[in-house]
Enzyme design. Structure first.
Site, PDB file in Angstrom:
ATOM      1  N   LYS A 156       0.805  -1.220   0.000  1.00 16.33           N
ATOM      2  CA  LYS A 156       0.000   0.000   0.000  1.00 16.33           C
ATOM      3  C   LYS A 156       0.836   1.268   0.000  1.00 16.33           C
ATOM      4  CE  LYS A 156      -3.967  -2.120   2.344  1.00 16.33           C
ATOM      5  NZ  LYS A 156      -3.401  -3.434   2.604  1.00 16.33           N
ATOM      6  N   ARG A 168      -6.986  -8.314  -8.532  1.00 18.00           N
ATOM      7  CA  ARG A 168      -7.669  -9.606  -8.640  1.00 18.00           C
ATOM      8  C   ARG A 168      -9.155  -9.346  -8.830  1.00 18.00           C
ATOM      9  NH1 ARG A 168     -10.192  -9.420  -3.749  1.00 18.00           N
ATOM     10  NH2 ARG A 168      -9.052  -8.549  -1.983  1.00 18.00           N
ATOM     11  N   HIS A 183     -14.106  -3.650   9.579  1.00 22.81           N
ATOM     12  CA  HIS A 183     -13.448  -3.417   8.288  1.00 22.81           C
ATOM     13  C   HIS A 183     -13.713  -4.522   7.272  1.00 22.81           C
ATOM     14  CE1 HIS A 183     -11.480  -0.128  10.323  1.00 22.81           C
ATOM     15  NE2 HIS A 183     -10.941  -0.949  11.187  1.00 22.81           N
ATOM     16  N   GLU A 208      -2.621   6.197   8.767  1.00 20.98           N
ATOM     17  CA  GLU A 208      -3.315   7.224   8.001  1.00 20.98           C
ATOM     18  C   GLU A 208      -4.341   7.958   8.854  1.00 20.98           C
ATOM     19  OE1 GLU A 208      -3.396   5.363   3.498  1.00 20.98           O
ATOM     20  OE2 GLU A 208      -5.154   5.130   4.791  1.00 20.98           O
TER      21      GLU A 208
END
Length: 663
Positions: free
Chosen positions: A116, A297, A235, A200
């Protein structure tokens, strides 16, 4: 078209790929672990090969074993599905080295988007906005804690590798940062073999919106519109839909172009998803969305895109992998109606969504226009603790969002599952929730409305218990009458009755039951003029409940050797006769014991004998179905014994930690 395909996956996605491959005339090859020997996808494939024991690291994550099977079976291609090896660049490279077509993007694109932090830097150069935060390589806890302070709470700790909510923790205050970081790193290591994280800014009122992109090897890149995946728990996506509520044509164009540019930046080929987080406080705005990651994917939620576009994404993957160009341009694509998908999981919303395992004694889905079911299991299958707990994806398509949600809610209400607990009733209530229907939701919607969605301990379903008790009594009476008289319809005298006979007054007989494992006392009430049951009443500390209620009903009664499952309102109740001699001595509660809440692996223990613990203190972590579950002290106490070693597989109800009892 490719002549054959090996599916390097399992469950519903393996079944999904096999269906399309067979329609295209391809030979299908399955690989399976010992736990999946009798699975539906193994039965569907033209041939199937064992690759190892149940743990994924010894089977589905073994590149060498999968490549060996592909070479022995002369597979022309390998489709990785999603999860497992689908985003492992070394797997794509191994396919190429052995002359096998990888049905997915090139290894270089997987590498570029696989981490990421690197992906954010790459797309930022392409002009795509990213979430503010620390995306560097330094992993010292003190340094990351300082970065979190500089960013400002709340923050989100995210694993650099992988996805699916693994290794992700929201932190609202500095005091919780260290424990959250440790947990995220450990989960990331277990799931992806990489403990690194980034930190973040947590976007307030976030909407999770992703763009489906598709690219071929001829330079063509398009987007297939967006999906809204904001309804999440821990999440993990729960319900997904397309198109996104409140999406404007302007924002769709801007987000779609940003996703296309991100794909172009890495030379992408095949199906991929670019995930964005949008600040939804003032609706969806073109200047308030940020790149999160790219999944290189097929996505779990791809059926909603298929529903609104009329495309088969797996077929497109095969055609692009075979060297064909995309048969359409961006201008050829249009949105048809609205689609919604719900993930039906083997988990118990009444027990904090703990995974639920066991045999599926019944599994039935509705049929109808606009309804699609993607599943990898059937009646008689076993839900094991080794893999993701998804039973099925229930997808509904309609002309409008309201129609699609109505269809989905109805389909969930008609779904029958007996055995493992499921979230069917929870999903139905979610579809019917007023705020969600009105489009007033974000990723925190479920947490804010958890009580109204039927999560947590629910009152005893007395009617279900009574119906179950009647069923058990009828079965017992039938068997006993056959045993005593040789036939069940023999006329009976008062002296042959198999109940609590008495000469005067209303006859009653006590009936001890187990209802979902808890003791309940029922009372069988007989008419004075008839030997049949006129009512069964139940007591759980409240007044007796009479089942003569004319509104009582059961959607289904599923008889099993150990009792009967009563299905009502999407909720299952297991009713059994109580046997006082059937005692589990090994797992018996000794007055101060913490037990495993589900089958799984004990991955950490934070205390040792002699430690004093406080109520709510972390004691241990059990991992099941790819999720961590923290066990805490139920009260202040002293640890007397650690009954299991970290790394051990533990059964549901197994003793883990024993406290000293008061003398």
């Amino acid at each position: 078209m490719l002549e054959s395909v090996l599916i390097a996956n399992r469950g519903e996605i393996a079944c999904r790929i096999i269906r399309t491959a067979k329609r295209l005339g391809m030979r299908t090859i399955a690989v399976y672990s010992e736990a999946d020997a009798d699975s539906l996808f193994v039965q569907m494939a033209d041939e199937a090969h064992l690759i190892g024991p149940p743990p994924a690291r010894e089977s589905y994550l073994r590149i060498d074993k999968i490549i060996d099977v592909a070479k022995r079976t002369k597979a022309a291609s390998i489709h990785p599905g999603y999860g497992f090896l689908s985003e492992r660049a070394e797997f794509a490279e191994a396919c190429a080295e052995n002359g096998i077509v990888f049905v997915g993007p090139p290894a270089s694109a997987i590498k570029a988007m696989g981490l990421k932090d690197a992906a954010k830097a790459l797309v930022q150069q392409a002009g795509v906005p990213v979430v503010p935060g620390y995306h560097g390589s330094k992993q010292d806890p003190d340094f990351l804690r300082q970065k979190a302070y500089e960013i400002g709470y709340p923050v989100l700790i995210k694993a650099v590798a992988g996805g699916g909510g693994k290794g992700m923790r929201r932190v609202d205050k500095a005091a919780d940062f260290d424990a959250a970081l440790e947990s995220a790193q450990r989960e990331a290591q277990n799931a992806f073999g990489d403990p690194r994280v980034l930190v973040e800014k947590y976007i307030l009122s976030p909407r999770h919106i992703e763009i489906q992109v598709f690219a071929d090897g001829h330079g063509n890149v398009v987007h297939l519109f967006e999906r809204d995946c904001s309804l999440q728990r821990r999440h993990q996506k729960v319900i997904e839909e397309a198109p996104a509520p409140g999406m404007t044509p302007e924002m769709r164009q801007v987000m779609g172009q940003a996703a296309v540019e991100a794909a172009r930046a890495v030379g992408y080929v095949s199906a991929g998803t670019v995930e964005f987080i949008a600040d939804g406080r003032e609706g969806l705005r073109p200047d308030r969305f940020y790149f999160m990651e790219m999944n290189t994917r097929l996505q779990v939620e791809h059926p909603v895109t298929e529903a609104i576009t009329g495309l088969d994404l797996v077929e497109l993957q095969f055609r692009v992998a075979a060297g064909e160009a995309l048969p359409f341009s961006q201008e050829d694509l249009a949105i048809d109606g609205h689609a919604v998908e719900a993930r039906l999981y083997a988990e118990d919303p009444e027990k904090e969504f703990l995974p639920s395992t066991g045999k599926l004694w019944a599994l039935e889905f509705p049929e109808g226009e606009g309804i699609r079911i993607d599943t990898g299991v059937e009646t008689g299958a076993e839900v094991t603790p080794y893999y993701d707990p998804m039973i099925a994806k229930v997808i509904a398509h309609g002309e409008t969002r309201e129609e699609a949600l109505d269809k989905l809610a109805e389909a969930l209400g008609q779904t029958i599952v007996a055995g493992p607990k499921t979230n069917a009733a929870f999903l139905k209530k979610l579809c019917e929730a007023e705020g969600f229907r009105a489009g007033q939701f974000d990723t925190g919607f479920i947490d804010r409305n958890i009580d109204s969605l039927g999560v947590g301990p629910q009152p005893l379903d007395h009617i279900a218990v009574c119906i179950g008790a009647e069923n058990l009594l009828d079965r017992a009476r039938f068997l006993l009458q056959n045993a005593v008289f040789g036939r069940s319809d023999e006329p009976r005298s008062p002296w042959s009755l198999l109940d609590g006979f008495q000469l005067l007054g209303t006859r009653m007989a006590g009936l001890p039951l187990l209802v979902d494992g808890e003791r309940v006392e029922a009372r069988e009430v007989f008419s004075r003029m008839s030997p049949t049951i006129s009512a069964v009443t139940v007591s759980d500390g409240e007044p007796w409940r009479d089942t003569s209620d004319p509104d009582r009903y059961a959607e289904r009664e599923i008889e099993v050797p150990h009792g009967v499952y009563i299905i009502r309102n999407g909720r299952q109740t297991l009713v059994q006769l109580y046997d006082p001699f059937d005692v589990d001595l090994e797992h018996m509660d000794e007055g101060g014991t913490v037990k495993a809440p589900m089958h799984g692996k004990l991955i950490a223990v934070f205390v040792q004998p002699g430690d004093r613990v406080e109520k709510g203190q972390r004691l241990a972590i059990v991992e099941a179905m790819k999720m961590e579950h923290v066990l805490v002290a139920p009260s202040d106490a002293e640890v007397a014994e650690i009954a299991a070693e970290p790394g051990a597989q533990v059964a549901e109800g197994a003793r883990l930690i024993v406290f000293k009892t008061e003398e």
